[in-house]
Design a protein around this motif. Structure first.
Motif, PDB file in Angstrom:
ATOM      1  N   SER A  59       0.639  -1.498  -0.223  1.00  0.00           N
ATOM      2  CA  SER A  59       0.017  -0.300   0.003  1.00  0.00           C
ATOM      3  C   SER A  59       0.806   1.451  -0.271  1.00  0.00           C
ATOM      4  CB  SER A  59      -0.855  -0.054   1.184  1.00  0.00           C
ATOM      5  OG  SER A  59      -1.673  -0.848   1.342  1.00  0.00           O
TER       6      SER A  59
ATOM      7  N   LEU B  20       1.569   4.172  -2.976  1.00  0.00           N
ATOM      8  CA  LEU B  20       0.961   5.414  -3.099  1.00  0.00           C
ATOM      9  C   LEU B  20       2.389   6.549  -4.099  1.00  0.00           C
ATOM     10  CD1 LEU B  20      -1.695   5.116  -0.232  1.00  0.00           C
ATOM     11  CD2 LEU B  20      -2.101   5.574  -2.876  1.00  0.00           C
TER      12      LEU B  20
ATOM     13  N   TYR C  97       3.404   5.967  -8.092  1.00  0.00           N
ATOM     14  CA  TYR C  97       2.570   6.484  -7.923  1.00  0.00           C
ATOM     15  C   TYR C  97       2.570   8.090  -8.276  1.00  0.00           C
ATOM     16  CZ  TYR C  97      -1.923   9.007  -9.208  1.00  0.00           C
ATOM     17  OH  TYR C  97      -2.405   9.823 -10.714  1.00  0.00           O
ATOM     18  N   SER C  98       2.796   8.630  -6.576  1.00  0.00           N
ATOM     19  CA  SER C  98       3.285  10.635  -6.326  1.00  0.00           C
ATOM     20  C   SER C  98       4.374  10.470  -7.419  1.00  0.00           C
ATOM     21  CB  SER C  98       3.161  10.181  -4.510  1.00  0.00           C
ATOM     22  OG  SER C  98       1.737  10.041  -4.475  1.00  0.00           O
TER      23      SER C  98
ATOM     24  N   ARG D 117      -9.587  13.652 -14.953  1.00  0.00           N
ATOM     25  CA  ARG D 117      -9.592  15.133 -14.480  1.00  0.00           C
ATOM     26  C   ARG D 117     -10.667  16.125 -14.829  1.00  0.00           C
ATOM     27  NH1 ARG D 117      -4.165  14.832 -14.120  1.00  0.00           N
ATOM     28  NH2 ARG D 117      -3.444  13.818 -12.225  1.00  0.00           N
TER      29      ARG D 117
ATOM     30  N   GLY E  33     -12.036  12.708  -8.842  1.00  0.00           N
ATOM     31  CA  GLY E  33     -11.139  13.144  -7.755  1.00  0.00           C
ATOM     32  C   GLY E  33      -9.934  12.346  -8.129  1.00  0.00           C
ATOM     33  N   GLU E  34      -8.307  13.239  -7.235  1.00  0.00           N
ATOM     34  CA  GLU E  34      -7.055  11.744  -7.744  1.00  0.00           C
ATOM     35  C   GLU E  34      -7.886  10.852  -6.755  1.00  0.00           C
ATOM     36  OE1 GLU E  34      -4.463  12.392  -8.928  1.00  0.00           O
ATOM     37  OE2 GLU E  34      -5.165  15.217  -9.431  1.00  0.00           O
ATOM     38  N   TRP E  35      -8.104  10.646  -5.589  1.00  0.00           N
ATOM     39  CA  TRP E  35      -7.914   9.146  -5.346  1.00  0.00           C
ATOM     40  C   TRP E  35      -9.512   8.363  -6.051  1.00  0.00           C
ATOM     41  CZ3 TRP E  35      -6.008   6.130  -1.793  1.00  0.00           C
ATOM     42  CH2 TRP E  35      -7.041   4.875  -1.526  1.00  0.00           C
ATOM     43  N   GLN E  36     -10.284   9.024  -6.752  1.00  0.00           N
ATOM     44  CA  GLN E  36     -10.313   8.162  -7.629  1.00  0.00           C
ATOM     45  C   GLN E  36      -9.929   8.054  -9.333  1.00  0.00           C
ATOM     46  OE1 GLN E  36     -14.171  11.049  -8.442  1.00  0.00           O
ATOM     47  NE2 GLN E  36     -15.072   9.325  -7.986  1.00  0.00           N
TER      48      GLN E  36
ATOM     49  N   PHE F  20      -6.421   7.347  -9.155  1.00  0.00           N
ATOM     50  CA  PHE F  20      -5.493   6.191  -8.479  1.00  0.00           C
ATOM     51  C   PHE F  20      -6.523   5.087  -8.129  1.00  0.00           C
ATOM     52  CE2 PHE F  20      -3.603   3.805  -5.119  1.00  0.00           C
ATOM     53  CZ  PHE F  20      -2.403   3.778  -5.710  1.00  0.00           C
ATOM     54  N   TRP F  21      -7.544   5.246  -7.889  1.00  0.00           N
ATOM     55  CA  TRP F  21      -7.854   3.608  -7.505  1.00  0.00           C
ATOM     56  C   TRP F  21      -9.340   2.685  -8.843  1.00  0.00           C
ATOM     57  CZ3 TRP F  21      -8.136   0.605  -3.328  1.00  0.00           C
ATOM     58  CH2 TRP F  21      -9.224  -0.441  -3.520  1.00  0.00           C
ATOM     59  N   ARG F  22      -9.236   3.542  -9.413  1.00  0.00           N
ATOM     60  CA  ARG F  22     -10.391   3.400 -10.734  1.00  0.00           C
ATOM     61  C   ARG F  22      -9.351   3.486 -11.873  1.00  0.00           C
ATOM     62  NH1 ARG F  22     -16.358   5.574 -10.273  1.00  0.00           N
ATOM     63  NH2 ARG F  22     -17.254   4.900  -7.680  1.00  0.00           N
TER      64      ARG F  22
END
Length: 270
Positions: free
Chosen positions: A83, A87, A90-91, A168, A173-176, A178-180
Motif C-alpha cells: 500500500s 502510493l 505513483y506520487s 480530471r 478526484g485524485e483518489w478516484q 488512482f483507485w479506478r
C-alpha cells in the motif's frame, strides 16, 4: 540447426536439475528415520519414509506457534508495504510537487546504505517509543522500501498522462483516478511487490532476533535457529524444519510466477 536447440534445452535442463537437487535432497532427508543421513554413503531416497520429524516439530517442537507468527507478520508486512510503496511510487511518477526529483534522488542514493547500519539507531528509537518486543516494532522497518517505490514509479510512468487528464476533466478526484484507473494497470507490479515483501518478511532473521525478546513471539527462522542449537546432530529433524520454512514461499512464488516475471520485465521496459 536442429541439434542446436536440443543442446541448449539439454543444458538448461541439466542446470535446472543441478539447482533443484539440494531442495529435493532436503525433502528426502526430512523423510528419513533419525541417523540415516549420517551413514556412508548417504542415501538419496529414503528407504522407509516417515513423518515423525514433522510431527515432532509441529507438536512439541514449538514451530507451530513460530509458523503462525511468521505467517501473520508476513501477511501484515505485505499488505502495508504494498500500500505505501504503491502510493509513494505513483506520487513520484504522476503527481507534481515541490522538489519531487530531488527527494526521489535522495531516496535512490540511500539504496547504497546497508540496512544493518540503521539497525542500532532504529532499535534505540523503538526502545524510546516502547515498541521493543512488539509486533509493531517488527513491522515498522518493512512498511515501505525504496526499491518498491522505484519499481512502482518506473511502471506507473507508462500510464498515459492524457488518460489522467481526461479523468480530471470529467470531474474525477485524485483518489478516484488512482483507485479506478491507475491501480488496475499496476496489477503485475503489485504482485511483484507482494512477493518481494512476503519473502523479505518471511525470511527475515536478524531484525526479529533483535527486537523480539519473548520466545513465544519468535518467528520461524529465529525458532529454527534456536532449535538447531539443541539438535545440531539431528540432520533429519533440521531438514524437516527447513522444508517447513521453504515450502510456503516456494509455493507462493510458483503460484504467482507469471505475474512476478511480467511485473519485473514490464517495469524495466517502461
Amino acid at each position: 540447426m536442429k541439434a542446436k536447440p536440443l543442446l541448449v534445452n539439454g543444458l538448461l535442463w541439466a542446470f535446472a536439475a543441478l539447482a533443484a537437487f539440494p531442495l529435493v535432497w532436503m525433502v528426502c532427508v526430512s523423510l528419513m528415520p533419525a541417523g540415516t543421513a549420517q551413514s556412508l554413503p548417504p542415501p538419496v531416497i529414503p528407504a522407509h519414509p516417515t513423518l515423525d520429524h514433522y510431527r515432532q516439530l509441529l507438536g512439541d517442537g514449538g514451530l507451530k506457534r513460530a509458523f503462525v507468527n511468521s505467517l501473520g507478520l508476513a501477511i501484515a508486512s505485505t499488505l502495508i508495504s504494498v500500500s505505501f510503496n504503491t502510493l509513494a511510487g505513483y506520487s513520484f511518477a504522476k503527481l507534481r510537487f515541490r522538489h519531487r526529483e530531488r527527494v526521489f534522488g535522495l531516496l535512490i542514493a540511500a539504496l547504497v546504505i546497508p540496512g544493518q547500519v540503521a539497525m542500532l539507531p532504529l532499535f534505540l528509537m523503538l526502545k524510546g517509543m516502547g515498541l521493543v518486543n512488539t509486533w509493531m516494532g517488527v513491522l515498522i522497518p518493512s512498511m515501505a522500501g525504496i526499491f518498491g517505490i522505484f519499481l512502482v514509479r518506473q511502471y506507473a510512468r507508462g500510464v498515459p498522462d492524457e488518460l489522467l487528464e481526461a479523468a480530471r476533466l470529467d470531474g474525477a478526484g485524485e483518489w478516484q483516478i488512482f483507485w479506478r484507473i491507475v491501480l488496475p494497470t499496476l496489477k503485475p507490479v503489485l504482485v511483484t511487490l507482494a512477493v518481494f515483501a512476503f519473502l523479505g518478511s518471511w525470511n527475515d532473521f536478524m531484525w526479529p532476533l533483535i527486537v523480539l525478546t519473548d520466545g513465544e513471539m519468535h518467528t520461524l527462522p529465529v525458532a529454527l535457529a534456536a532449535l538447531s542449537r539443541e539438535h545440531v546432530q539431528d540432520s533429519e529433524l533440521m531438514m524437516a524444519g527447513a522444508v517447513i520454512t521453504v515450502l510456503p514461499v516456494l509455493a507462493l512464488f510458483v503460484a504467482l510466477q507469471r505475474y512476478y516475471m511480467q511485473g519485473l520485465l514490464m517495469g524495466s521496459v517502461k
